[in-house]
Design a protein around this motif. Structure first.
Motif, mmCIF file in Angstrom:
data_model
loop_
_atom_site.group_PDB
_atom_site.id
_atom_site.type_symbol
_atom_site.label_atom_id
_atom_site.label_comp_id
_atom_site.label_asym_id
_atom_site.label_seq_id
_atom_site.Cartn_x
_atom_site.Cartn_y
_atom_site.Cartn_z
ATOM 1 N N LYS A 13 -6.911 -3.277 -5.199
ATOM 2 C CA LYS A 13 -7.619 -2.536 -4.161
ATOM 3 C C LYS A 13 -6.677 -2.447 -2.954
ATOM 4 O O LYS A 13 -6.375 -3.449 -2.312
ATOM 5 C CB LYS A 13 -8.908 -3.249 -3.800
ATOM 6 C CG LYS A 13 -9.947 -2.400 -3.096
ATOM 7 C CD LYS A 13 -11.267 -3.150 -2.982
ATOM 8 C CE LYS A 13 -11.918 -3.339 -4.358
ATOM 9 N NZ LYS A 13 -13.254 -3.989 -4.238
ATOM 10 N N ILE A 14 -6.200 -1.242 -2.662
ATOM 11 C CA ILE A 14 -5.206 -1.034 -1.620
ATOM 12 C C ILE A 14 -5.850 -0.321 -0.439
ATOM 13 O O ILE A 14 -6.380 0.791 -0.581
ATOM 14 C CB ILE A 14 -4.013 -0.194 -2.122
ATOM 15 C CG1 ILE A 14 -3.433 -0.782 -3.413
ATOM 16 C CG2 ILE A 14 -2.955 -0.083 -1.029
ATOM 17 C CD1 ILE A 14 -2.784 -2.119 -3.262
ATOM 18 N N GLY A 15 -5.813 -0.946 0.740
ATOM 19 C CA GLY A 15 -6.277 -0.300 1.953
ATOM 20 C C GLY A 15 -5.192 0.597 2.523
ATOM 21 O O GLY A 15 -4.024 0.213 2.573
ATOM 22 N N VAL A 45 -8.560 2.664 -0.747
ATOM 23 C CA VAL A 45 -9.627 2.633 0.248
ATOM 24 C C VAL A 45 -9.006 3.095 1.565
ATOM 25 O O VAL A 45 -8.229 2.362 2.187
ATOM 26 C CB VAL A 45 -10.232 1.230 0.404
ATOM 27 C CG1 VAL A 45 -11.347 1.245 1.442
ATOM 28 C CG2 VAL A 45 -10.759 0.710 -0.941
ATOM 29 N N PRO A 73 -15.096 -2.642 1.617
ATOM 30 C CA PRO A 73 -14.310 -2.507 0.384
ATOM 31 C C PRO A 73 -14.957 -3.128 -0.844
ATOM 32 O O PRO A 73 -14.594 -2.783 -1.971
ATOM 33 C CB PRO A 73 -12.978 -3.191 0.726
ATOM 34 C CG PRO A 73 -13.222 -3.974 1.959
ATOM 35 C CD PRO A 73 -14.324 -3.293 2.696
ATOM 36 N N ALA A 115 -9.117 -2.612 8.847
ATOM 37 C CA ALA A 115 -8.427 -2.862 7.584
ATOM 38 C C ALA A 115 -7.780 -4.242 7.571
ATOM 39 O O ALA A 115 -7.820 -4.954 6.554
ATOM 40 C CB ALA A 115 -7.373 -1.784 7.342
ATOM 41 N N ASP A 118 -10.394 -6.922 6.952
ATOM 42 C CA ASP A 118 -10.779 -6.976 5.539
ATOM 43 C C ASP A 118 -9.673 -7.597 4.691
ATOM 44 O O ASP A 118 -9.942 -8.346 3.742
ATOM 45 C CB ASP A 118 -11.110 -5.573 5.029
ATOM 46 C CG ASP A 118 -12.407 -5.031 5.611
ATOM 47 O OD1 ASP A 118 -13.214 -5.837 6.119
ATOM 48 O OD2 ASP A 118 -12.611 -3.807 5.559
ATOM 49 N N LEU A 119 -8.437 -7.301 5.041
ATOM 50 C CA LEU A 119 -7.299 -7.877 4.313
ATOM 51 C C LEU A 119 -7.265 -9.392 4.473
ATOM 52 O O LEU A 119 -7.106 -10.143 3.502
ATOM 53 C CB LEU A 119 -6.007 -7.245 4.830
ATOM 54 C CG LEU A 119 -4.698 -7.605 4.134
ATOM 55 C CD1 LEU A 119 -4.660 -7.072 2.716
ATOM 56 C CD2 LEU A 119 -3.521 -7.051 4.928
ATOM 57 N N ASP A 123 -10.666 -9.119 1.050
ATOM 58 C CA ASP A 123 -11.385 -8.000 0.456
ATOM 59 C C ASP A 123 -10.461 -6.876 0.009
ATOM 60 O O ASP A 123 -10.918 -5.911 -0.617
ATOM 61 C CB ASP A 123 -12.407 -7.454 1.460
ATOM 62 C CG ASP A 123 -13.461 -8.491 1.812
ATOM 63 O OD1 ASP A 123 -13.992 -9.120 0.877
ATOM 64 O OD2 ASP A 123 -13.736 -8.685 3.009
ATOM 65 N N LEU A 124 -9.190 -6.961 0.345
ATOM 66 C CA LEU A 124 -8.171 -6.023 -0.113
ATOM 67 C C LEU A 124 -7.023 -6.809 -0.718
ATOM 68 O O LEU A 124 -6.769 -7.955 -0.339
ATOM 69 C CB LEU A 124 -7.645 -5.179 1.059
ATOM 70 C CG LEU A 124 -8.615 -4.242 1.776
ATOM 71 C CD1 LEU A 124 -7.968 -3.706 3.052
ATOM 72 C CD2 LEU A 124 -9.038 -3.102 0.869
ATOM 73 N N ASP A 125 -6.307 -6.172 -1.625
ATOM 74 C CA ASP A 125 -5.133 -6.812 -2.223
ATOM 75 C C ASP A 125 -3.862 -6.550 -1.432
ATOM 76 O O ASP A 125 -2.918 -7.342 -1.479
ATOM 77 C CB ASP A 125 -4.943 -6.317 -3.661
ATOM 78 C CG ASP A 125 -6.043 -6.816 -4.574
ATOM 79 O OD1 ASP A 125 -6.202 -8.042 -4.690
ATOM 80 O OD2 ASP A 125 -6.752 -5.979 -5.158
ATOM 81 N N LEU A 127 -2.112 -3.799 2.014
ATOM 82 C CA LEU A 127 -2.338 -2.813 3.063
ATOM 83 C C LEU A 127 -1.149 -1.867 3.123
ATOM 84 O O LEU A 127 0.007 -2.300 3.140
ATOM 85 C CB LEU A 127 -2.505 -3.515 4.415
ATOM 86 C CG LEU A 127 -2.712 -2.624 5.639
ATOM 87 C CD1 LEU A 127 -4.030 -1.870 5.541
ATOM 88 C CD2 LEU A 127 -2.678 -3.471 6.918
#
Length: 353
Positions: A13-15, A45, A73, A115, A118-119, A123-125, A127
């Motif tokens: 999951k990439i922001g 995302v 996310p 972002a 969330d990172l 919640d993200l892998d 950014l």
């Protein structure tokens, strides 16, 4: 931060932050995400604005479906065939193509802030950040010289940037400082510190076991044996000797920058350590502007960005290339995978002890 225990076969999951809304960010994001094959590799995302995305779709005649709007996310699943959007701006946001504006800076900051939160929460892998205009960012919220310093402050770490394209990688001893301050800023200790950090990033994030690093001079012709300056003999050469003899870093030089960049010997090294910003980045961008990636090493998470800027002079013309942004996404995926693989190897080795 990468979620622990996530299956390696599951899409990452990439922001993607929208950057400056008055630059080329939306053009390159929209162009990149038109290729739905990318959704087989990762779940994008976008942190941005539905209104601004729609504005650029119409202005540039880009045919693509509106992105799925979500609030967090965790709502993004890897089975959908449409990218996701987290709206970070008010609906009355105004686009002024090609102009730095306070509204554009505030929108860029809002997306980056959400972002990054969330990172950090896992919640993200990774950014990927689209370009910002630092002078337009709200100075009370963003008292930094760029993304790198901001992300370092948010994560309590000391990051540094590496520009990379294929087998060309460039890091800097001094980054965003005035040229008049470069000579007084550079010390042997700083060169050693940056050399170690570059070596560690090449090993951990680029999977190069014993990287060879070319260290640039600061004066023309590498000082010409003291005729054009003493920094090579007094500062840089001793630092290279310390890197090799005390730190086990395969460092070489100092090389005269003009001759080095123009010669085939550049291919004998895994990375280049330049003394100041334009010495490293100007030739790099000449060679790899459309495919170069800015990777921020030294963070507890993975962040990349395209190597270009806001592109105010070409915004709205439909000619901005999405290639660098796409390469930034690919590099983020590769580095996350390598870090996860290294963690598994370390855990395996510890379990065998």
């Amino acid at each position: 931060m990468v979620e622990k225990g996530k299956d390696m076969d599951q899409r990452l999951k990439i922001g993607i932050t929208h950057g400056d809304i008055n630059g080329v960010s939306y053009e390159v994001i929209l162009k990149m995400l038109q290729d739905t094959r990318l959704l087989e590799l990762f779940t994008p995302v976008v942190y941005g604005s539905a209104k601004v995305a729609g504005y650029y779709r119409k202005a540039l005649n880009i045919e693509s479906e509106p992105w799925n709007r979500i609030k967090h996310p965790s709502e993004a699943v890897d089975t959908d065939s449409t990218p996701y959007l987290i709206n970070c701006t008010d609906d009355d946001i105004q686009v002024e193509m090609g102009k730095p504006t306070a509204a554009g800076g505030s929108a860029a900051y809002a997306a980056l802030d959400e972002a990054t939160t969330d990172l950090l929460n896992g919640d993200l892998d990774a950014l990927v950040t689209a370009p910002i205009n630092k002078s337009a960012m709200p100075s009370d919220l963003f008292p930094y010289k760029g993304h790198t310093a901001y992300l370092g402050a948010r994560s309590n770490s000391k990051p540094h940037m590496i520009l990379a394209a294929k087998n060309t990688r460039v890091a800097l001893v001094t980054e965003h400082i005035a040229l008049s301050d470069v000579v007084t800023e550079i010390t042997s200790d700083l060169i050693v510190k940056k050399g170690i950090a570059l070596r560690d990033a090449l090993v951990q994030d680029f999977d190069i076991a014993s990287p060879r690093i070319a260290v640039m001079s600061i004066n023309p012709h590498a000082g010409d044996n003291g005729l054009i300056g003493e920094e090579e003999n007094r500062i840089i050469a001793p630092a290279i000797a310390r890197l090799r003899n005390e730190e086990g870093v395969f460092a070489f030089g100092p090389f005269a920058a003009d001759g080095f960049w123009g010669s085939a010997s550049r291919g004998n090294y895994d990375a280049i350590l330049a003394m100041y910003h334009d010495q490293g980045l100007a030739p790099f961008k000449l060679l790899a502007m459309d495919e170069g990636v800015n990777f921020t090493a030294g963070l507890p998470f993975v962040r990349t960005s395209p190597a270009h800027g806001t592109g105010y002079d070409i915004v709205g013309k439909g000619i901005a290339s999405e290639r660098s942004l796409r390469e930034a996404c690919f590099m983020a995926i590769d580095i996350v995978r390598r870090r996860k693989a290294n963690e598994r190897l370390k855990k395996g080795a510890l379990n065998q002890q």
